[in-house]
Design a protein around this motif. Structure first.
Motif, PDB file in Angstrom:
ATOM      1  N   GLN A 142      12.560  -8.213 -14.429  1.00 48.92           N
ATOM      2  CA  GLN A 142      11.184  -8.237 -14.300  1.00 48.92           C
ATOM      3  C   GLN A 142      10.065  -7.209 -13.894  1.00 48.92           C
ATOM      4  N   MET A 143       9.854  -6.416 -13.151  1.00 46.67           N
ATOM      5  CA  MET A 143       9.413  -5.002 -13.321  1.00 46.67           C
ATOM      6  C   MET A 143       8.331  -4.534 -15.172  1.00 46.67           C
ATOM      7  N   PHE A 144       9.245  -4.299 -15.395  1.00 46.56           N
ATOM      8  CA  PHE A 144       9.215  -4.311 -17.167  1.00 46.56           C
ATOM      9  C   PHE A 144       8.760  -4.481 -17.862  1.00 46.56           C
ATOM     10  N   LEU A 145       8.937  -5.822 -16.995  1.00 46.15           N
ATOM     11  CA  LEU A 145       8.109  -7.056 -18.297  1.00 46.15           C
ATOM     12  C   LEU A 145       6.627  -7.508 -17.907  1.00 46.15           C
ATOM     13  N   GLU A 146       6.733  -7.520 -16.792  1.00 47.42           N
ATOM     14  CA  GLU A 146       5.018  -7.171 -15.421  1.00 47.42           C
ATOM     15  C   GLU A 146       4.282  -5.326 -16.153  1.00 47.42           C
ATOM     16  N   HIS A 202       5.757  -7.325  -1.772  1.00 40.05           N
ATOM     17  CA  HIS A 202       6.166  -7.706  -3.188  1.00 40.05           C
ATOM     18  C   HIS A 202       6.839  -9.108  -2.028  1.00 40.05           C
ATOM     19  N   PRO A 203       6.866 -10.395  -2.398  1.00 38.18           N
ATOM     20  CA  PRO A 203       7.006 -11.632  -1.492  1.00 38.18           C
ATOM     21  C   PRO A 203       8.381 -11.782  -1.518  1.00 38.18           C
ATOM     22  N   ASP A 204       9.534 -10.492  -1.552  1.00 38.76           N
ATOM     23  CA  ASP A 204      10.859 -11.096  -1.880  1.00 38.76           C
ATOM     24  C   ASP A 204      11.048 -10.162  -0.938  1.00 38.76           C
ATOM     25  N   SER A 205      10.410  -8.705  -1.071  1.00 45.63           N
ATOM     26  CA  SER A 205      10.644  -7.227  -0.248  1.00 45.63           C
ATOM     27  C   SER A 205      10.532  -7.318   1.186  1.00 45.63           C
ATOM     28  N   SER A 206      11.068  -6.873   1.607  1.00 50.26           N
ATOM     29  CA  SER A 206      10.866  -6.810   3.602  1.00 50.26           C
ATOM     30  C   SER A 206      10.257  -5.162   3.534  1.00 50.26           C
ATOM     31  N   LEU A 207      10.351  -5.215   4.526  1.00 54.33           N
ATOM     32  CA  LEU A 207       8.387  -4.212   5.205  1.00 54.33           C
ATOM     33  C   LEU A 207       9.354  -2.793   4.870  1.00 54.33           C
ATOM     34  N   SER A 208      10.727  -2.838   5.181  1.00 48.30           N
ATOM     35  CA  SER A 208      11.101  -1.173   5.765  1.00 48.30           C
ATOM     36  C   SER A 208      10.892  -0.471   4.191  1.00 48.30           C
ATOM     37  N   THR A 246      10.400  -0.821  -2.683  1.00 48.74           N
ATOM     38  CA  THR A 246       9.609  -1.476  -4.063  1.00 48.74           C
ATOM     39  C   THR A 246       7.776  -0.724  -3.312  1.00 48.74           C
ATOM     40  N   ALA A 247       6.867  -1.188  -4.620  1.00 44.97           N
ATOM     41  CA  ALA A 247       5.352   0.164  -4.486  1.00 44.97           C
ATOM     42  C   ALA A 247       4.700  -2.147  -3.955  1.00 44.97           C
ATOM     43  N   ALA A 248       3.614  -1.451  -3.084  1.00 49.36           N
ATOM     44  CA  ALA A 248       2.424  -2.684  -3.215  1.00 49.36           C
ATOM     45  C   ALA A 248       1.877  -2.891  -4.322  1.00 49.36           C
ATOM     46  N   ASN A 249       1.565  -4.023  -4.983  1.00 48.08           N
ATOM     47  CA  ASN A 249       0.507  -3.844  -6.156  1.00 48.08           C
ATOM     48  C   ASN A 249      -0.963  -4.834  -5.030  1.00 48.08           C
ATOM     49  N   SER A 250      -2.242  -3.823  -6.007  1.00 42.91           N
ATOM     50  CA  SER A 250      -2.995  -4.435  -5.591  1.00 42.91           C
ATOM     51  C   SER A 250      -3.606  -5.689  -6.736  1.00 42.91           C
ATOM     52  N   ALA A 251      -4.882  -6.153  -5.806  1.00 43.14           N
ATOM     53  CA  ALA A 251      -5.277  -6.571  -6.718  1.00 43.14           C
ATOM     54  C   ALA A 251      -6.240  -6.349  -7.548  1.00 43.14           C
TER      55      ALA A 251
END
Length: 439
Positions: free
Chosen positions: A79-83, A201-207, A181-186
């Motif tokens: 999915q990250m490759f597609l993004e 990422h909505p499915d990733s934990s903060l840790s 995971t890296a946070a995404n910027s607008a």
């Protein structure tokens, strides 16, 4: 006590340690570097054309190699490759109908790379109550701890760990998964003084989340985040209106600027510069509530001494501040600075400090400020509360202990701290024990 030793500190040192870890990797965008002026065409476009020229069989075989090497090392890799492909498509104005899904993922993989965000160093933590305290008793507190992680190219990013503190100062950390995971910027211009919004990422934990530099001013790193849970006062229902605000140093590679990180849920973050003359300095720490109706910070405005600053606006700080305290004891003769936001106690504001002494040795100290008028220093620690000793003296930057904040629960304190820029340790004590060593 051996000759040359300081009086015994009341801090109890935990055996728990966090270390720099080269196995923690994230997928990051890969940007093609310099090309000669005589090069034939756009290098990125040429790369896409080379991938497009592969036969379907060759493209499938190459993508199979990529999946074999990387699929299990990252979370939602395809999915990250597609993004990433979608970003390249927009930038190069590609025709999406010209590429199969497999080829899009293959193109995306060529514009990604692995980055070890904490391979070089892990240090300088801060700690605050977690927004979610559900299920916690009065004797427990769920917390968020931020960490300065240093990776390839000596770039500093912000990582997080979550855990629970108990009333006796003990704690436990929640485990991390193997995927970060890296946070995404607008969308926002990376130039100038604009605020940037970053999303976990909505499915990733903060840790398992890392916030990387985004703007040009941040290109060299996000350094030494000092988080505080700021109380804006009662909301319309009478409950405390909390916002988690952190001050950090944005390093461009040649200049510094203080900036703010703001969030209410640790899912969406706003990164914005501190405007005004005070923003040109580093090491600013915000009080957890207004003082006399104004925002207040402690900062080192002249490189040596601590100053108290006030502002009517959280973002604009034109006040140069008034002198709060300077180096007084030999272990801090070179300079002093704050070690996080002041902590309110029954006796006043407890301010952790760091002092730099002979051989550029960093030690932690503390001071007590008047509750109503924090410009009044009521007491200070004549000896270090914590200094690097024995094996802790060795590291990426030797002879350093440093923290960007502590957590108070009842009468106990939990103090995470950086050890010679190579590890993070934990100490605890009671507020009364610290007060007893001040004079």
């Amino acid at each position: 006590m051996r000759k040359g030793d300081y009086p015994k500190s009341p801090l109890r040192i935990s055996d728990s340690r966090l270390f720099a870890d080269h196995s923690r990797v994230v997928l990051r965008p890969f940007h093609l570097g310099w090309q000669a002026r005589t090069a034939d065409g756009n290098r990125a476009m040429r790369l896409v054309e080379d991938i497009a020229s592969l036969s379907e069989e060759a493209a499938a075989a190459e993508y199979a190699h990529v999946c074999h090497d990387f699929l299990e090392r990252h979370w939602q890799t395809e999915q990250m490759f597609l993004e990433r492909y979608a970003e390249v498509e927009e930038t190069l104005e590609l025709d999406p109908a010209a590429y199969s899904d497999l080829r899009k993922k293959l193109i995306g993989s060529y514009f990604c790379h692995e980055y070890t965000y904490a391979a070089a160093a892990l240090m300088n933590p801060s700690i605050v109550p977690h927004p979610d305290q559900s299920g916690m008793s009065a004797d427990s507190c769920r917390f968020v701890m931020s960490l300065r992680a240093v990776g390839e190219g000596h770039i500093s990013s912000v990582a997080f760990r979550e855990g629970i503190m108990e009333a006796d100062g003990s704690f436990r950390l929640w485990p991390q998964s193997s995927f970060a995971t890296a946070a995404n910027s607008a969308d926002c211009s990376t130039e100038g003084d604009c605020a940037v919004e970053v999303h976990r990422h909505p499915d990733s934990s903060l840790s398992n989340t890392v916030i990387f530099p985004i703007t040009e001013q941040q290109a060299g790193g996000l350094e030494d985040l000092r988080l505080v849970r700021f109380d804006h006062g009662p909301d319309e229902n009478g409950a405390s209106d909390f916002e988690w605000i952190g001050t950090y140093t944005a390093y461009s590679g040649h200049s510094i600027r203080s900036e703010l990180m703001r969030t209410r849920d640790f899912r969406t973050f706003t990164l914005e510069p501190i405007l005004g003359t005070a923003g040109r300095n580093k090491g600013m720490a915000l009080f957890p509530n207004k003082i006399g109706g104004r925002y207040a910070m402690v900062g080192r405005q002249d490189g040596k001494n601590l100053f108290l600053l006030f502002s009517d606006d959280l973002v604009n700080w034109d006040d140069e501040g008034t002198m709060l305290m300077g180096p007084k004891y030999p272990w801090e003769f070179i300079q002093i600075g704050n070690c996080g936001s002041p902590i309110l106690t029954d006796e006043g504001w407890l301010l952790f400090t760091h002092g730099v002494g002979a051989m550029r040795k960093y030690s932690l100290g503390c001071a007590l400020l008047d509750r109503d008028d924090p410009s009044k220093v009521l007491a200070r620690s004549p000896a270090p509360v914590l200094a690097a000793e024995d094996d802790d003296r060795s590291g990426y930057v030797p002879n350093v202990v440093y923290t960007c904040g502590a957590l108070k629960l009842g009468g106990s304190l939990l103090i995470p701290y950086g050890i010679s820029d190579s590890a993070v340790g934990f100490a605890s004590c009671s507020v009364n024990e610290l007060l007893a060593m001040m004079e």
